[in-house]
Structure formats: C-alpha cells, structure tokens
Design a protein around this motif. Structure first.
Motif, PDB file in Angstrom:
ATOM      1  N   GLN A   1       1.765   4.404  -2.128  1.00  0.00           N
ATOM      2  CA  GLN A   1       0.619   4.213  -1.229  1.00  0.00           C
ATOM      3  C   GLN A   1       0.140   5.562  -0.693  1.00  0.00           C
ATOM      4  O   GLN A   1      -1.058   5.783  -0.542  1.00  0.00           O
ATOM      5  N   ALA A   2       1.103   6.439  -0.412  1.00  0.00           N
ATOM      6  CA  ALA A   2       0.739   7.752   0.124  1.00  0.00           C
ATOM      7  C   ALA A   2      -0.076   8.553  -0.889  1.00  0.00           C
ATOM      8  O   ALA A   2      -1.045   9.232  -0.528  1.00  0.00           O
TER       9      ALA A   2
ATOM     10  N   ALA B   1      -3.512   7.070  -0.971  1.00  0.00           N
ATOM     11  CA  ALA B   1      -4.199   7.401   0.282  1.00  0.00           C
ATOM     12  C   ALA B   1      -4.724   8.833   0.232  1.00  0.00           C
ATOM     13  O   ALA B   1      -5.867   9.111   0.606  1.00  0.00           O
TER      14      ALA B   1
ATOM     15  N   ARG C   1      -2.000   6.388   4.703  1.00  0.00           N
ATOM     16  CA  ARG C   1      -1.191   5.421   3.961  1.00  0.00           C
ATOM     17  C   ARG C   1      -1.276   4.045   4.603  1.00  0.00           C
ATOM     18  O   ARG C   1      -1.297   3.026   3.932  1.00  0.00           O
TER      19      ARG C   1
END
Lengths: 138, 76
Positions: free
Chosen positions: B16-17, B20, B27
């Motif tokens: 997710q990071a 993002a 995130r």
C-alpha cells in the motif's frame, strides 16, 4: 521501487515530519505558555504561546511539500460539518432554554452561558456570510 | 465504492505504501479506498487508473441504482 516512487516516498515522509513539526509547535507553545502563566510569568508565557503559533504558520506556509492529502481534507470537512451540526443543536436547545428559564422562575442564565450562546449565533451568522460568498463566487 | 484496487496492487506485488507513494497520497488513503471507506476524487481515480494502465471502470464500480442511472442519462 522506481526512482520516481522513491522520490514520492521521501516527499510523503517529509510531509509527515512537517505535520508533526506544525502540531508539535502549537502544542509545545500552548503547554509552555500555560506553564509559564501558572509560574507567574504571564508575558513570557504569551510570548512562547505566539512562538508556537508562528512556528505552525511558518511550517504551513513555508514549505512546498504537500502536507495533507485529499482524504485528510475530506475528513476535515466532515469533522467541520459534524461540529457545526452539534453546535447548531446546542444553540437551538440552549437559546430556547435560556428564554424559558426566567419565565418559569427557575433562575436566570449565567452571563458566561448567555455570552457563549451569542458567540454560537455569531459563528452561524459568519457561516451564512461565507456560504453566500462562496456560492456567489463559484 | 466497490473497487479492484487491492487485486490490482497485489497482482503488481506492491505494498500500500508503494502505491501511495506512486500516486502521491498517504498509505492510509489507499487502505481506506481498498476497504471501501473512502471514495477517491476523480483526479485520484484517474491517477490510479493511469498507474495501472486501465480504465476507471476497471478499477471502480459505482453501483449506481436505477434512479441514479436514469438521472445520469437525463443529465440531471
């Protein structure tokens, strides 16, 4: 990660650091100001308080880094709406109670409470003005 | 809003990071979209679609009900 993504990650981390600096500056200023006033250094306390506020503004306006993303803005908007709703209920019920109390001989409304109700009314008047202005300029 | 963001992201073996960072949000925002707790702006939806090289409709399902579809067709 690609170099672009690495740069973006660094940008997000920088944003997080700046946000902590901003809110840390205000918190430290308020806490130190409170402590100094308590220790009988009112002027110094006020100076430190303003230092915290200026620190917040300096970070907020002085960086080109994006400090909040769109979800932060959406959350802030939602929180503002809920807060306004909460205070609208308090104003409607509180104002009515303030008018009724003397009629039923149950005492008078303390000046501080009356002042707070006028303050809420002024807040909603300001909201109305800003709303109309935004609608006209949108 | 239902979406295939998690599937797409996992297919690319991204965290997710990572995603993002790639689209310039936090995130937490990606997590909230995947859990259908936050509907992204049109700009972010386009950004995500461009990143995965697909159409917005491939990522997001608006689940319009009958009335909404009718309103959309009528331009209301």
């Amino acid at each position: 990660m690609t170099p672009t993504e690495t740069a973006a990650t660094e940008r997000l981390a920088r944003g997080r650091t700046y946000r902590r600096l901003m809110f840390g500056s205000v918190l430290a200023g308020v806490a130190a100001g409170f402590a100094l006033r308590y220790l009988d250094y009112p002027l110094l306390g006020e100076g430190v308080y303003w230092l915290g506020i200026v620190g917040f503004l300096a970070v907020w306006r002085g960086t080109s880094t994006t400090l909040f993303d769109e979800r932060d803005v959406a959350l802030e908007r939602r929180a503002s709406q809920l807060t306004l709703l909460l205070f609208a209920v308090v104003l409607v019920v509180g104002a009515s109670a303030a008018r009724l109390l003397p009629l039923f001989g149950s005492g008078t409304v303390p000046p501080a409470v009356r002042g707070a109700l006028y303050g809420y009314a002024a807040l909603f008047a300001a909201f109305g003005v800003v709303y109309v202005w935004l609608r006209a300029s949108a | 809003m239902k979406n295939a963001l998690r599937d797409r992201r996992e297919r690319e073996s991204m965290s997710q990071a990572d995603l993002a960072a790639a689209v310039g949000v936090t995130r937490q925002t990606i997590n909230a979209i995947e859990r259908e707790r936050y509907d992204p702006s049109l700009e972010l939806a386009f950004e995500l679609a461009a990143y995965f090289d697909c159409r917005i409709e491939d990522l997001f399902d608006a689940e319009l009900d009958g009335n909404s579809r009718q309103s959309s067709r009528n331009g209301a």
